[in-house]
Design an enzyme around this catalytic site. Structure first.
Site, PDB file in Angstrom:
ATOM      1  N   ARG A  51       0.740  -1.359   0.203  1.00  0.00           N
ATOM      2  CA  ARG A  51      -0.111   0.028   0.016  1.00  0.00           C
ATOM      3  C   ARG A  51       0.893   1.325   0.011  1.00  0.00           C
ATOM      4  NH1 ARG A  51      -4.573  -1.033   4.511  1.00  0.00           N
ATOM      5  NH2 ARG A  51      -2.392  -1.519   5.693  1.00  0.00           N
ATOM      6  N   LYS A 148       0.380 -19.453   5.416  1.00  0.00           N
ATOM      7  CA  LYS A 148      -0.447 -19.665   6.453  1.00  0.00           C
ATOM      8  C   LYS A 148      -0.777 -18.470   7.327  1.00  0.00           C
ATOM      9  CE  LYS A 148       1.829 -20.227  10.956  1.00  0.00           C
ATOM     10  NZ  LYS A 148       2.411 -21.146  11.895  1.00  0.00           N
ATOM     11  N   ASP A 177       4.299 -24.240   3.543  1.00  0.00           N
ATOM     12  CA  ASP A 177       4.409 -24.771   4.963  1.00  0.00           C
ATOM     13  C   ASP A 177       5.753 -24.875   5.009  1.00  0.00           C
ATOM     14  OD1 ASP A 177       5.150 -26.023   7.260  1.00  0.00           O
ATOM     15  OD2 ASP A 177       2.990 -27.094   7.368  1.00  0.00           O
ATOM     16  N   HIS A 178       6.394 -23.788   5.742  1.00  0.00           N
ATOM     17  CA  HIS A 178       7.971 -23.707   5.376  1.00  0.00           C
ATOM     18  C   HIS A 178       8.636 -24.917   6.214  1.00  0.00           C
ATOM     19  CE1 HIS A 178       7.405 -21.693   9.311  1.00  0.00           C
ATOM     20  NE2 HIS A 178       8.551 -21.884   9.829  1.00  0.00           N
ATOM     21  N   LYS A 182      12.378 -27.704   4.909  1.00  0.00           N
ATOM     22  CA  LYS A 182      13.707 -27.986   5.553  1.00  0.00           C
ATOM     23  C   LYS A 182      14.304 -29.089   5.069  1.00  0.00           C
ATOM     24  CE  LYS A 182      12.278 -25.821   9.905  1.00  0.00           C
ATOM     25  NZ  LYS A 182      13.148 -24.572   9.905  1.00  0.00           N
ATOM     26  N   ASP A 235      -2.228 -23.068  15.199  1.00  0.00           N
ATOM     27  CA  ASP A 235      -1.128 -22.173  14.583  1.00  0.00           C
ATOM     28  C   ASP A 235       0.206 -23.201  14.349  1.00  0.00           C
ATOM     29  OD1 ASP A 235       0.308 -19.708  14.227  1.00  0.00           O
ATOM     30  OD2 ASP A 235       1.533 -20.418  15.698  1.00  0.00           O
ATOM     31  N   HIS A 240       2.076 -27.667  10.461  1.00  0.00           N
ATOM     32  CA  HIS A 240       3.369 -28.189  10.642  1.00  0.00           C
ATOM     33  C   HIS A 240       3.582 -29.536  11.380  1.00  0.00           C
ATOM     34  CE1 HIS A 240       4.389 -24.017   9.558  1.00  0.00           C
ATOM     35  NE2 HIS A 240       4.055 -23.597  11.002  1.00  0.00           N
TER      36      HIS A 240
HETATM   37  P1  NAD Z   1       2.680  -7.402   7.806  1.00  0.00           P
HETATM   38  O1  NAD Z   1       1.465  -6.914   8.532  1.00  0.00           O
HETATM   39  O2  NAD Z   1       4.028  -7.178   8.410  1.00  0.00           O
HETATM   40  O3  NAD Z   1       2.546  -6.971   6.303  1.00  0.00           O
HETATM   41  C1  NAD Z   1       1.419  -6.899   5.602  1.00  0.00           C
HETATM   42  C2  NAD Z   1       1.929  -6.313   4.096  1.00  0.00           C
HETATM   43  O4  NAD Z   1       0.521  -6.361   3.404  1.00  0.00           O
HETATM   44  C3  NAD Z   1       2.292  -4.827   4.082  1.00  0.00           C
HETATM   45  O5  NAD Z   1       3.277  -4.879   2.971  1.00  0.00           O
HETATM   46  C4  NAD Z   1       1.020  -4.071   3.584  1.00  0.00           C
HETATM   47  O6  NAD Z   1       1.132  -3.021   3.058  1.00  0.00           O
HETATM   48  C5  NAD Z   1       0.350  -4.948   2.722  1.00  0.00           C
HETATM   49  N1  NAD Z   1      -1.196  -4.795   2.554  1.00  0.00           N
HETATM   50  C6  NAD Z   1      -1.885  -4.725   3.789  1.00  0.00           C
HETATM   51  N2  NAD Z   1      -3.220  -4.306   3.135  1.00  0.00           N
HETATM   52  C7  NAD Z   1      -3.038  -3.938   2.030  1.00  0.00           C
HETATM   53  C8  NAD Z   1      -3.961  -3.660   0.892  1.00  0.00           C
HETATM   54  N3  NAD Z   1      -5.269  -3.421   1.180  1.00  0.00           N
HETATM   55  N4  NAD Z   1      -3.428  -3.590  -0.474  1.00  0.00           N
HETATM   56  C9  NAD Z   1      -2.192  -4.056  -0.784  1.00  0.00           C
HETATM   57  N5  NAD Z   1      -1.149  -4.221   0.216  1.00  0.00           N
HETATM   58  C10 NAD Z   1      -1.676  -4.643   1.602  1.00  0.00           C
HETATM   59  O7  NAD Z   1       2.205  -8.899   7.637  1.00  0.00           O
HETATM   60  P2  NAD Z   1       3.425 -10.191   7.648  1.00  0.00           P
HETATM   61  O8  NAD Z   1       3.771 -10.447   9.117  1.00  0.00           O
HETATM   62  O9  NAD Z   1       4.328  -9.793   6.673  1.00  0.00           O
HETATM   63  O10 NAD Z   1       2.762 -11.376   7.272  1.00  0.00           O
HETATM   64  C11 NAD Z   1       1.923 -11.679   5.787  1.00  0.00           C
HETATM   65  C12 NAD Z   1       1.390 -12.958   5.700  1.00  0.00           C
HETATM   66  O11 NAD Z   1       2.317 -13.853   5.818  1.00  0.00           O
HETATM   67  C13 NAD Z   1       0.065 -13.235   6.483  1.00  0.00           C
HETATM   68  O12 NAD Z   1      -0.937 -14.003   5.913  1.00  0.00           O
HETATM   69  C14 NAD Z   1       0.600 -13.712   7.645  1.00  0.00           C
HETATM   70  O13 NAD Z   1      -0.324 -14.706   8.369  1.00  0.00           O
HETATM   71  C15 NAD Z   1       1.969 -14.620   7.081  1.00  0.00           C
HETATM   72  N6  NAD Z   1       2.965 -15.186   7.657  1.00  0.00           N
HETATM   73  C16 NAD Z   1       3.675 -14.175   8.455  1.00  0.00           C
HETATM   74  C17 NAD Z   1       4.617 -14.819   9.003  1.00  0.00           C
HETATM   75  C18 NAD Z   1       5.728 -13.870   9.659  1.00  0.00           C
HETATM   76  O14 NAD Z   1       6.860 -14.367  10.158  1.00  0.00           O
HETATM   77  N7  NAD Z   1       5.691 -12.514   9.618  1.00  0.00           N
HETATM   78  C19 NAD Z   1       4.929 -16.328   9.119  1.00  0.00           C
HETATM   79  C20 NAD Z   1       4.278 -16.859   8.655  1.00  0.00           C
HETATM   80  C21 NAD Z   1       3.147 -16.517   7.962  1.00  0.00           C
END
Ligand code: NAD
Length: 483
Positions: A51, A148, A177-178, A182, A235, A240
């Site tokens: 965004r 996920k 599923d990371h 591994k 979770d 996993h």
């Molecule tokens: P985050 O909140 O840090 O980032 C979200 C991203 O989405 C940002 O770049 C934001 O700009 C973008 N975004 C949000 N609304 C938007 C919109 N309307 N239009 C365009 N872009 C938009 O989230 P994250 O931690 O990076 O997680 C992302 C996904 O990965 C989620 O589904 C989360 O469950 C999954 N996930 C994250 C982790 C982790 O370690 N962070 C691990 C496993 C899974």
């Protein structure tokens, strides 16, 4: 031993959520490492889409900072970093609106692999898929990668699958599923199916039980409000631990082919028995060691969500009749350790008088830290003291076998993203697998919700609640130490 790097085809990878936490910590540093290893062809491009209004240069600066923070110093090569950053572009896009889509379409090249990584909240998957297809950005060769959580129950997982299926074929959908990325997890398949040694013993006749442990030292501070809606079962176990269980329990596939492997995993999930309440222990970490407990971290003083769960799981098929699979995972435990331990039965008849040194054979597959495998075997204690037995490990850890190259073993995300570009779905979950996993999980969760069960409090830094020890003692077994 030199590990081979086989470059993948040239690609355009769009990361929706390219400024988010996951992109900064895992996806972009991982891609940089593949670029450094010359696996990512130099003509490939990565397009961040999120965004925030950023120029290409501002995005590159953000990614430079992410590499500085999340890539080990000895892998930071200034020339390679600049070369990698030059491959990055950025488009400000609104997943739920009209902004940015025309610019994205204009950026995409013909005749290269197109991949779209949905690193955003799952509630946006449908909007993005719809717009990719409305704007003609995704073609029949495109791939989408989804993160996920894939649903929070069977109904929501079905809805997500249906929404992706409106725009993509199953062969285009890569559910990450990371754990499956591994090295050791894949090695588990190699060890089972490329050796004659283990497979004849891999059944109820010779295996006493299996333990799968995923222990973390961190709590849920910082993301407690989010975690509180999920809990350890949703979770960690549904995805996993379930995937690890499948790889241990599945029948040999007819070929190492994505659908052949996933068909066998699906059969395991479908054969899981319902788990009775007495075979489930849920826990919540209390305050301690100068830190707040789960309830404070979750910002919910009445929370019944579990930060720990242990389960005794049974598989209802010929091979595993009567062999319990004990699963446990939790936060704020004694150590960060993930392992699978397969304990074999004793020999049918003891011929040695002094059985004091005797222990079962155990195959330990360590996922983190120090990925590797150990087979615990009995030998004679050296020396003139007569025939005394002792247990020693046959160490199959990568650090030993690969030496300095072990440091170059790609992290799970790197490997999985390269598999997406190659079009190999073996290590990704198929839609029916995810739904089957939820179909097993849902009644378990509904059961404790209907009973109003409260998790047992456990000390931070411990190995979990007392009742989890009892779950094993009851069966005359013990958990392996978490270390
Ligand atoms: P985050 O909140 O840090 O980032 C979200 C991203 O989405 C940002 O770049 C934001 O700009 C973008 N975004 C949000 N609304 C938007 C919109 N309307 N239009 C365009 N872009 C938009 O989230 P994250 O931690 O990076 O997680 C992302 C996904 O990965 C989620 O589904 C989360 O469950 C999954 N996930 C994250 C982790 C982790 O370690 N962070 C691990 C496993 C899974």
């Amino acid at each position: 031993m030199v590990s081979r790097v086989i470059p993948v085809d040239v690609f355009d990878l769009v990361i929706f959520g390219g400024t988010g936490d996951l992109a900064r910590r895992k996806i972009l540093p991982g891609l940089y490492r593949r670029f450094l290893a010359a696996q990512m062809p130099a003509e490939s491009r990565i397009i961040g889409a999120a965004r925030a209004e950023l120029t290409d240069q501002e995005y590159r600066d953000q990614v430079r900072a992410a590499i500085a923070e999340f890539v080990p110093a000895d892998r930071q090569d200034p020339a390679a970093i600049e070369g990698f950053l030059a491959r990055l572009h950025y488009v400000a896009i609104d997943a739920t609106g009209a902004n940015g889509w025309a610019q994205l379409k204009a950026l995409m090249r013909e005749n290269v692999v197109r991949a779209f990584y949905f690193s955003v909240a799952p509630s946006l998957f449908g909007d993005i898929a719809q717009r990719l297809s409305d704007h003609g950005i995704a073609d029949a060769w495109s791939r989408v990668v989804v993160e996920k959580p894939f649903g929070r129950d069977l109904a929501s997982a079905r809805a997500l699958n249906a929404c992706l299926a409106r725009h993509f074929n199953e062969t285009q959908i890569y559910r990450i599923d990371h754990y499956l990325g591994k090295e050791t997890v894949q090695n588990l398949m190699a060890v089972r199916f490329a050796n004659i040694l283990f497979e004849p013993l891999w059944k109820a006749e010779y295996i006493d039980h299996v333990q799968i442990t995923v222990a973390e030292t961190v709590g849920v501070e910082g993301r407690g409000a989010y975690y509180d809606k999920s809990g350890a079962m949703r979770d960690m176990v549904q995805n996993h631990l379930m995937q690890l269980l499948c790889l241990i329990a599945m029948e040999p596939p007819y070929h190492f082919d994505p659908d052949a492997v996933r068909d066998e995993k699906l059969k395991v999930i479908r054969a899981l028995k319902p788990v009775p309440p007495e075979d489930i222990v849920r826990g919540q970490y209390g305050p301690g060691n100068g830190e707040a407990g789960y309830l404070a971290h979750a910002e919910n003083p009445n929370s019944r969500t579990e930060s720990y769960i242990a389960l005794k799981v049974q598989i209802s098929n010929w091979r595993w009749q009567g062999v319990p699979f004990y699963l446990r995972t939790g936060k704020r435990l004694r150590a960060r350790a993930s392992e699978i331990a397969i304990t074999f039965k004793p020999p049918p008849h003891a011929i040695f008088d002094d059985a004091s040194g005797w222990h079962e054979n155990v195959l330990v597959i360590r996922l983190q830290p120090n990925e590797g495998m150990n087979l615990m075997v009995m030998i004679k204690e050296p020396g003139p003291g007569g025939m005394r037995l002792m247990q020693v490990p046959l160490d199959m850890s990568f650090a030993e076998a690969l030496g300095a190259e072990a440091a170059d073993v790609p992290d799970a995300y790197e490997r999985l993203i390269m598999d997406v570009i190659r079009g190999n779905q073996t290590l990704f979950m198929r839609g029916d697998e995810v739904e089957a996993a939820w179909a097993w999980t849902d009644p378990i969760i509904e059961g404790w919700e209907a009973r109003g069960d409260r998790p047992q409090i456990y000390d931070p830094g411990s190995s979990g609640p007392e009742d989890a020890l009892m779950l094993m003692h009851r069966d005359g077994r013990r958990w392996r130490e978490i270390r």
